[in-house]
Design a protein around this motif. Structure first.
Motif, PDB file in Angstrom:
ATOM      1  N   HIS A  48     -33.995   8.097 -28.568  1.00 15.12           N
ATOM      2  CA  HIS A  48     -33.171   7.603 -29.598  1.00 15.12           C
ATOM      3  C   HIS A  48     -34.124   7.467 -30.848  1.00 15.12           C
ATOM      4  CE1 HIS A  48     -30.623   5.446 -32.205  1.00 15.12           C
ATOM      5  NE2 HIS A  48     -31.357   4.324 -32.457  1.00 15.12           N
ATOM      6  N   GLY A  49     -35.490   6.933 -30.484  1.00  8.99           N
ATOM      7  CA  GLY A  49     -36.373   6.697 -31.502  1.00  8.99           C
ATOM      8  C   GLY A  49     -37.006   7.970 -32.351  1.00  8.99           C
ATOM      9  N   LEU A  50     -36.475   9.283 -31.719  1.00  8.47           N
ATOM     10  CA  LEU A  50     -36.947  10.483 -32.504  1.00  8.47           C
ATOM     11  C   LEU A  50     -36.161  10.480 -33.628  1.00  8.47           C
ATOM     12  CD1 LEU A  50     -37.138  12.779 -29.244  1.00  8.47           C
ATOM     13  CD2 LEU A  50     -39.128  11.537 -30.798  1.00  8.47           C
ATOM     14  N   GLY A  51     -34.938  10.233 -33.705  1.00  8.33           N
ATOM     15  CA  GLY A  51     -33.880  10.242 -34.905  1.00  8.33           C
ATOM     16  C   GLY A  51     -33.171  11.609 -34.799  1.00  8.33           C
ATOM     17  N   GLN A  52     -33.241  12.313 -33.870  1.00  5.65           N
ATOM     18  CA  GLN A  52     -32.800  13.701 -33.999  1.00  5.65           C
ATOM     19  C   GLN A  52     -31.208  13.834 -33.402  1.00  5.65           C
ATOM     20  OE1 GLN A  52     -34.681  16.267 -34.966  1.00  5.65           O
ATOM     21  NE2 GLN A  52     -35.908  14.623 -36.013  1.00  5.65           N
ATOM     22  N   GLY A  53     -30.701  12.764 -33.111  1.00  3.09           N
ATOM     23  CA  GLY A  53     -29.250  13.174 -32.585  1.00  3.09           C
ATOM     24  C   GLY A  53     -29.373  13.551 -31.057  1.00  3.09           C
ATOM     25  N   ASP A  54     -27.991  14.284 -30.532  1.00  3.42           N
ATOM     26  CA  ASP A  54     -28.018  14.661 -29.379  1.00  3.42           C
ATOM     27  C   ASP A  54     -29.271  15.928 -29.018  1.00  3.42           C
ATOM     28  OD1 ASP A  54     -25.873  13.128 -29.382  1.00  3.42           O
ATOM     29  OD2 ASP A  54     -24.583  14.832 -29.450  1.00  3.42           O
ATOM     30  N   LEU A  55     -29.694  15.723 -27.773  1.00  9.04           N
ATOM     31  CA  LEU A  55     -31.030  16.904 -27.523  1.00  9.04           C
ATOM     32  C   LEU A  55     -30.714  17.464 -26.229  1.00  9.04           C
ATOM     33  CD1 LEU A  55     -33.707  14.283 -28.785  1.00  9.04           C
ATOM     34  CD2 LEU A  55     -33.011  16.425 -30.025  1.00  9.04           C
ATOM     35  N   LEU A  56     -31.496  18.642 -25.941  1.00  6.92           N
ATOM     36  CA  LEU A  56     -31.634  19.272 -24.903  1.00  6.92           C
ATOM     37  C   LEU A  56     -33.188  19.228 -24.635  1.00  6.92           C
ATOM     38  CD1 LEU A  56     -30.846  20.867 -22.254  1.00  6.92           C
ATOM     39  CD2 LEU A  56     -30.916  22.812 -23.575  1.00  6.92           C
ATOM     40  N   ILE A  57     -33.636  18.472 -23.594  1.00  4.63           N
ATOM     41  CA  ILE A  57     -35.186  18.298 -23.472  1.00  4.63           C
ATOM     42  C   ILE A  57     -35.525  19.118 -22.335  1.00  4.63           C
ATOM     43  CG2 ILE A  57     -37.155  16.553 -23.139  1.00  4.63           C
ATOM     44  CD1 ILE A  57     -35.810  16.091 -25.656  1.00  4.63           C
ATOM     45  N   ASP A  58     -36.763  19.903 -22.371  1.00  6.44           N
ATOM     46  CA  ASP A  58     -37.239  20.795 -21.609  1.00  6.44           C
ATOM     47  C   ASP A  58     -38.358  19.909 -20.940  1.00  6.44           C
ATOM     48  OD1 ASP A  58     -38.785  22.501 -19.893  1.00  6.44           O
ATOM     49  OD2 ASP A  58     -38.888  23.973 -21.549  1.00  6.44           O
ATOM     50  N   LEU A  59     -38.305  19.461 -19.558  1.00 10.38           N
ATOM     51  CA  LEU A  59     -39.462  18.381 -19.233  1.00 10.38           C
ATOM     52  C   LEU A  59     -40.238  18.988 -18.375  1.00 10.38           C
ATOM     53  CD1 LEU A  59     -36.747  15.675 -17.851  1.00 10.38           C
ATOM     54  CD2 LEU A  59     -38.361  15.559 -19.949  1.00 10.38           C
ATOM     55  N   ASN A  60     -40.323  20.398 -18.404  1.00 11.82           N
ATOM     56  CA  ASN A  60     -41.483  21.226 -17.711  1.00 11.82           C
ATOM     57  C   ASN A  60     -42.726  21.466 -18.619  1.00 11.82           C
ATOM     58  OD1 ASN A  60     -40.300  21.679 -15.019  1.00 11.82           O
ATOM     59  ND2 ASN A  60     -38.935  23.077 -16.134  1.00 11.82           N
ATOM     60  N   PHE A  61     -43.271  20.492 -18.929  1.00  8.66           N
ATOM     61  CA  PHE A  61     -44.660  20.537 -19.842  1.00  8.66           C
ATOM     62  C   PHE A  61     -45.384  21.264 -19.379  1.00  8.66           C
ATOM     63  CE2 PHE A  61     -48.683  18.758 -21.361  1.00  8.66           C
ATOM     64  CZ  PHE A  61     -48.565  18.999 -22.724  1.00  8.66           C
ATOM     65  N   LEU A  97     -27.466  12.358 -25.094  1.00  4.76           N
ATOM     66  CA  LEU A  97     -26.378  11.952 -26.125  1.00  4.76           C
ATOM     67  C   LEU A  97     -26.867  10.790 -26.905  1.00  4.76           C
ATOM     68  CD1 LEU A  97     -23.303  12.644 -23.874  1.00  4.76           C
ATOM     69  CD2 LEU A  97     -24.507  14.242 -25.268  1.00  4.76           C
ATOM     70  N   GLU A  98     -26.624  10.552 -28.169  1.00  3.39           N
ATOM     71  CA  GLU A  98     -26.619   9.314 -28.734  1.00  3.39           C
ATOM     72  C   GLU A  98     -25.568   8.402 -28.275  1.00  3.39           C
ATOM     73  OE1 GLU A  98     -28.534   7.831 -31.368  1.00  3.39           O
ATOM     74  OE2 GLU A  98     -29.970   9.085 -30.703  1.00  3.39           O
ATOM     75  N   ARG A  99     -24.421   8.914 -28.255  1.00  6.03           N
ATOM     76  CA  ARG A  99     -23.098   7.898 -27.956  1.00  6.03           C
ATOM     77  C   ARG A  99     -22.518   8.930 -26.850  1.00  6.03           C
ATOM     78  NH1 ARG A  99     -18.011   6.586 -29.321  1.00  6.03           N
ATOM     79  NH2 ARG A  99     -17.875   4.237 -29.411  1.00  6.03           N
ATOM     80  N   SER A 100     -22.128   7.899 -25.788  1.00  7.01           N
ATOM     81  CA  SER A 100     -21.008   8.374 -24.639  1.00  7.01           C
ATOM     82  C   SER A 100     -19.913   7.570 -24.564  1.00  7.01           C
ATOM     83  CB  SER A 100     -21.929   8.472 -23.128  1.00  7.01           C
ATOM     84  OG  SER A 100     -21.121   8.934 -22.269  1.00  7.01           O
ATOM     85  N   PRO A 101     -18.772   7.784 -25.164  1.00  2.00           N
ATOM     86  CA  PRO A 101     -17.735   7.044 -25.239  1.00  2.00           C
ATOM     87  C   PRO A 101     -17.234   6.737 -23.798  1.00  2.00           C
ATOM     88  CG  PRO A 101     -17.183   9.169 -26.224  1.00  2.00           C
ATOM     89  CD  PRO A 101     -18.617   9.141 -25.784  1.00  2.00           C
ATOM     90  N   ALA A 102     -16.446   5.640 -23.768  1.00  2.00           N
ATOM     91  CA  ALA A 102     -15.896   5.421 -22.508  1.00  2.00           C
ATOM     92  C   ALA A 102     -14.769   6.412 -22.220  1.00  2.00           C
ATOM     93  CB  ALA A 102     -15.230   4.034 -22.238  1.00  2.00           C
TER      94      ALA A 102
END
Length: 112
Positions: A48-61, A97-102
């Motif tokens: 969230h602190g990145l300020g980019q909205g919804d993201l797909l993050i590749d964790l294989n650094f 996701l920035e927001r996941s509604p109920a």
């Protein structure tokens, strides 16, 4: 299950995690409302602190020093559900996701 699939399928398997900054639940007897509270070290708080909205993050650094990883390899972080994980060891990709509604339940009434 992920360990078994990874062992059996090798590089044909990718573990994909799903998390969000603001999570709302509609689950009578468990939790109703939101957003759920987050720990300061939560993966969700960092993203969230990145300020980019919804993201797909590749964790294989892959060790590019010009682009250090978001999450320190080998370090445990908290996920929205309270689980403590090493992101790059637990998942290959992370959907944020920035927001996941109920949900709107079909089998029971909306909780209040």
């Amino acid at each position: 299950m992920g360990t078994v699939l990874s062992h059996d399928l090798g590089h044909r398997y990718a573990a994909v995690g799903l998390t969000a900054f603001e999570v709302y639940l509609n689950w009578p007897g468990i939790f109703c409302g939101g957003p759920l509270p987050l720990d300061d070290d939560a993966v969700d708080t960092t993203l969230h602190g990145l300020g980019q909205g919804d993201l797909l993050i590749d964790l294989n650094f892959r060790g590019n020093p010009a682009h250090p990883p978001l999450f320190t390899p080998g370090t445990y972080y908290t996920l929205q559900n309270g689980a403590h994980v090493v992101p790059g060891r637990t998942f290959d990709l992370l959907v944020y996701l920035e927001r996941s509604p109920a949900m709107t339940p079909l089998r029971f009434a909306v909780c209040q």
